[in-house]
Scaffold this motif. Structure first.
Motif, short mmCIF file in Angstrom:
data_model
loop_
_atom_site.label_atom_id
_atom_site.label_comp_id
_atom_site.label_asym_id
_atom_site.label_seq_id
_atom_site.Cartn_x
_atom_site.Cartn_y
_atom_site.Cartn_z
N GLN A 1 -2.84 0.80 2.36
CA GLN A 1 -2.52 1.68 3.49
C GLN A 1 -3.76 1.89 4.38
O GLN A 1 -3.71 1.67 5.59
CB GLN A 1 -2.02 3.03 2.95
N ILE B 1 -9.27 -11.36 -4.89
CA ILE B 1 -10.21 -10.75 -5.84
C ILE B 1 -9.49 -9.66 -6.63
O ILE B 1 -8.96 -8.71 -6.05
CB ILE B 1 -11.45 -10.19 -5.09
N ALA C 1 -9.75 -0.47 -2.49
CA ALA C 1 -8.75 -0.70 -3.54
C ALA C 1 -8.82 0.43 -4.55
O ALA C 1 -9.90 0.94 -4.84
CB ALA C 1 -9.01 -2.03 -4.23
N ASP D 1 -10.09 13.90 -2.11
CA ASP D 1 -10.20 15.36 -2.27
C ASP D 1 -9.90 15.78 -3.71
O ASP D 1 -10.25 16.89 -4.10
CB ASP D 1 -9.21 16.05 -1.32
N TYR E 1 -6.72 11.00 -12.44
CA TYR E 1 -7.02 10.28 -11.19
C TYR E 1 -8.32 10.80 -10.58
O TYR E 1 -9.24 10.01 -10.28
CB TYR E 1 -5.85 10.45 -10.20
N LYS F 1 -11.88 8.80 -10.16
CA LYS F 1 -12.49 8.59 -8.84
C LYS F 1 -13.89 9.19 -8.78
O LYS F 1 -14.82 8.60 -8.20
CB LYS F 1 -11.61 9.18 -7.74
N GLY G 1 1.84 2.36 4.73
CA GLY G 1 2.35 3.10 3.57
C GLY G 1 1.47 2.79 2.37
O GLY G 1 0.85 1.74 2.32
N1 LIG Z 1 -3.08 7.63 -0.78
C1 LIG Z 1 -3.63 8.82 -0.71
O1 LIG Z 1 -2.98 9.84 -0.46
C2 LIG Z 1 -5.14 8.94 -0.90
C3 LIG Z 1 -5.72 10.23 -0.86
C4 LIG Z 1 -7.11 10.34 -1.00
C5 LIG Z 1 -7.88 9.21 -1.19
N2 LIG Z 1 -7.28 7.99 -1.26
C6 LIG Z 1 -8.14 6.82 -1.50
O2 LIG Z 1 -8.05 5.98 -0.37
C7 LIG Z 1 -8.22 4.62 -0.76
C8 LIG Z 1 -7.09 3.79 -0.20
O3 LIG Z 1 -5.84 4.26 -0.71
P1 LIG Z 1 -4.46 3.77 -0.09
O4 LIG Z 1 -3.62 4.96 0.17
O5 LIG Z 1 -4.72 2.80 0.99
O6 LIG Z 1 -3.84 3.03 -1.37
P2 LIG Z 1 -2.92 1.71 -1.45
O7 LIG Z 1 -2.09 1.57 -0.21
O8 LIG Z 1 -2.23 1.76 -2.76
O9 LIG Z 1 -3.99 0.55 -1.42
C9 LIG Z 1 -4.77 0.25 -2.53
C10 LIG Z 1 -4.99 -1.24 -2.53
O10 LIG Z 1 -5.75 -1.55 -3.70
C11 LIG Z 1 -5.26 -2.78 -4.20
N3 LIG Z 1 -5.58 -2.92 -5.62
C12 LIG Z 1 -5.17 -2.13 -6.64
N4 LIG Z 1 -5.67 -2.61 -7.80
C13 LIG Z 1 -6.40 -3.71 -7.49
C14 LIG Z 1 -7.14 -4.66 -8.25
N5 LIG Z 1 -7.23 -4.57 -9.58
N6 LIG Z 1 -7.78 -5.64 -7.58
C15 LIG Z 1 -7.69 -5.76 -6.25
N7 LIG Z 1 -7.00 -4.92 -5.47
C16 LIG Z 1 -6.35 -3.91 -6.10
C17 LIG Z 1 -3.77 -2.71 -4.00
O11 LIG Z 1 -3.22 -4.00 -4.05
P3 LIG Z 1 -1.68 -4.20 -4.50
O12 LIG Z 1 -0.87 -3.69 -3.33
O13 LIG Z 1 -1.58 -5.65 -4.72
O14 LIG Z 1 -1.47 -3.36 -5.73
C18 LIG Z 1 -3.71 -2.08 -2.61
O15 LIG Z 1 -3.72 -3.06 -1.60
C19 LIG Z 1 -8.30 4.64 -2.28
O16 LIG Z 1 -9.65 4.62 -2.66
C20 LIG Z 1 -7.70 5.97 -2.67
O17 LIG Z 1 -8.24 6.45 -3.89
C21 LIG Z 1 -5.93 7.82 -1.10
#
Ligand SMILES: NC(=O)c1ccc[n+]([C@@H]2O[C@H](COP(=O)([O-])OP(=O)(O)OC[C@H]3O[C@@H](n4cnc5c(N)ncnc54)[C@H](OP(=O)(O)O)[C@@H]3O)[C@@H](O)[C@H]2O)c1
Length: 290
Positions: A15, A41, A65, A108, A131, A135, A162
């Motif tokens: 996302q 990767i 990721a 957060d 989680y 982190k 998304g």
């Molecule tokens: N979502 C939230 O509400 C939120 C809130 C605060 C902070 N964050 C942080 O923001 C960052 C981005 O989150 P996001 O919402 O964009 O999440 P996301 O859409 O789930 O994206 C995470 C990405 O990481 C990839 N991934 C997971 N495991 C992996 C692995 N072993 N090797 C390589 N790639 C891998 C996933 O690939 P696949 O699609 O192939 O699984 C996906 O493309 C993260 O660090 C998260 O902790 C998110």
């Protein structure tokens, strides 16, 4: 000498990652981007991480990721720590070897959430679920391993792609439910600061250009409850549909959540003139771009 930074972006289809990829690829005067998806990767494989990241002299490695399914992390502790912490350590080791800035996107949920004020960068983290703990461990391993690192904390993320790990984002879920006439109940006693990935990507650009290191809070301005968030989404999308406010005690989840994980920055004003717009303006912009 060229000022173009060679950037490796891990999690490029996520996302946030997809908005970083889209923005950075349009700024070829500043960035030469290598977008890496899971197919390029798997960050839990140390040899693959080492091989891919040391194959070129990257100036910056952005790790977007993560294993983001907060409730599933409670049972899948090993996966949470492998992806969010140990993999981050291996990425930081590669950054140390190639002398790259190591950027770790964080959350957060590193905070306890038991006070009324927003958390700022100098506040001591104290996560209350797996989680958040994984982190925070990732943050600490990155800071202790990479000689130069940037930890960008964001919160309650919504963006065009998304969350691949969560199956959509909150804004889309609300709109979809309202359109099909499903009853909507949303908790009104858990507060946070929503973050639009489009805005976070532009902020990251500013931070890299300013040579920022350390911890930065990069959510949209202000705070709201999930109920207020939902109300604003439907109102800004011009959808008339009732939302029932419920206490979080009526919606038990596997992972306990911080009651107030709103974040704000005491650092940004000194780093950039870019102001993170309010969460309401960010929702409006998101809805307009759909
Ligand atoms: N979502 C939230 O509400 C939120 C809130 C605060 C902070 N964050 C942080 O923001 C960052 C981005 O989150 P996001 O919402 O964009 O999440 P996301 O859409 O789930 O994206 C995470 C990405 O990481 C990839 N991934 C997971 N495991 C992996 C692995 N072993 N090797 C390589 N790639 C891998 C996933 O690939 P696949 O699609 O192939 O699984 C996906 O493309 C993260 O660090 C998260 O902790 C998110």
């Amino acid at each position: 000498m060229s000022n173009v930074l060679k950037v490796a972006l891990i999690g490029a289809k996520g996302q946030l990652g997809s908005d970083i990829a889209s923005h950075f690829s349009q700024c070829d005067d500043r960035y030469q981007l290598t977008s890496l998806t899971r197919a390029d990767i798997d960050i839990t494989q140390p040899e693959a991480v080492h091989q891919v990241l040391t194959s070129q002299k990257f100036d910056v490695v952005i790790n977007s990721a993560a294993y983001v399914r907060v409730d599933d992390c409670e049972a899948e502790v090993e996966t949470a720590f492998n992806v969010n912490a140990i993999a981050a350590l291996n990425i930081a080791r590669a950054c140390r070897q190639i002398e790259a800035l190591c950027v770790y996107i964080s959350t957060d949920y590193v905070f306890r959430g038991d006070r009324p004020d927003p958390y700022v960068e100098s506040d001591i983290p104290e996560p209350i679920n797996i989680y958040g703990t994984s982190k925070l461990t990732g943050e600490q391993l990155v800071r202790q391993t990479a000689p130069r690192s940037l930890i960008l904390r964001i919160s309650s993320v919504f963006g065009k792609a998304g969350a691949s790990g969560k199956g959509g984002n909150f804004v889309e879920t609300m709109i979809k439910k309202a359109k099909v006439g499903d009853p909507i109940k949303v908790v009104n006693d858990i507060f946070m600061s929503p973050t639009y990935t489009y805005d976070a990507a532009r902020l990251l650009d500013e931070l890299l250009q300013a040579g920022t290191t350390g911890i930065i809070h990069g959510a949209n301005a202000g705070r709201c409850s999930w109920y207020e968030f939902a109300e604003s989404v439907l109102s800004l999308a011009n959808i008339a549909h009732p939302i029932e406010a419920i206490p979080s005690s009526a919606f038990p989840t596997k992972a306990v959540r911080p009651m107030n994980s709103a974040i704000a920055s005491t650092r940004l004003d000194a780093i950039t003139t870019l102001k993170m717009r309010s969460w309401q303006e960010a929702i409006a912009a998101y809805i307009q771009s759909r």
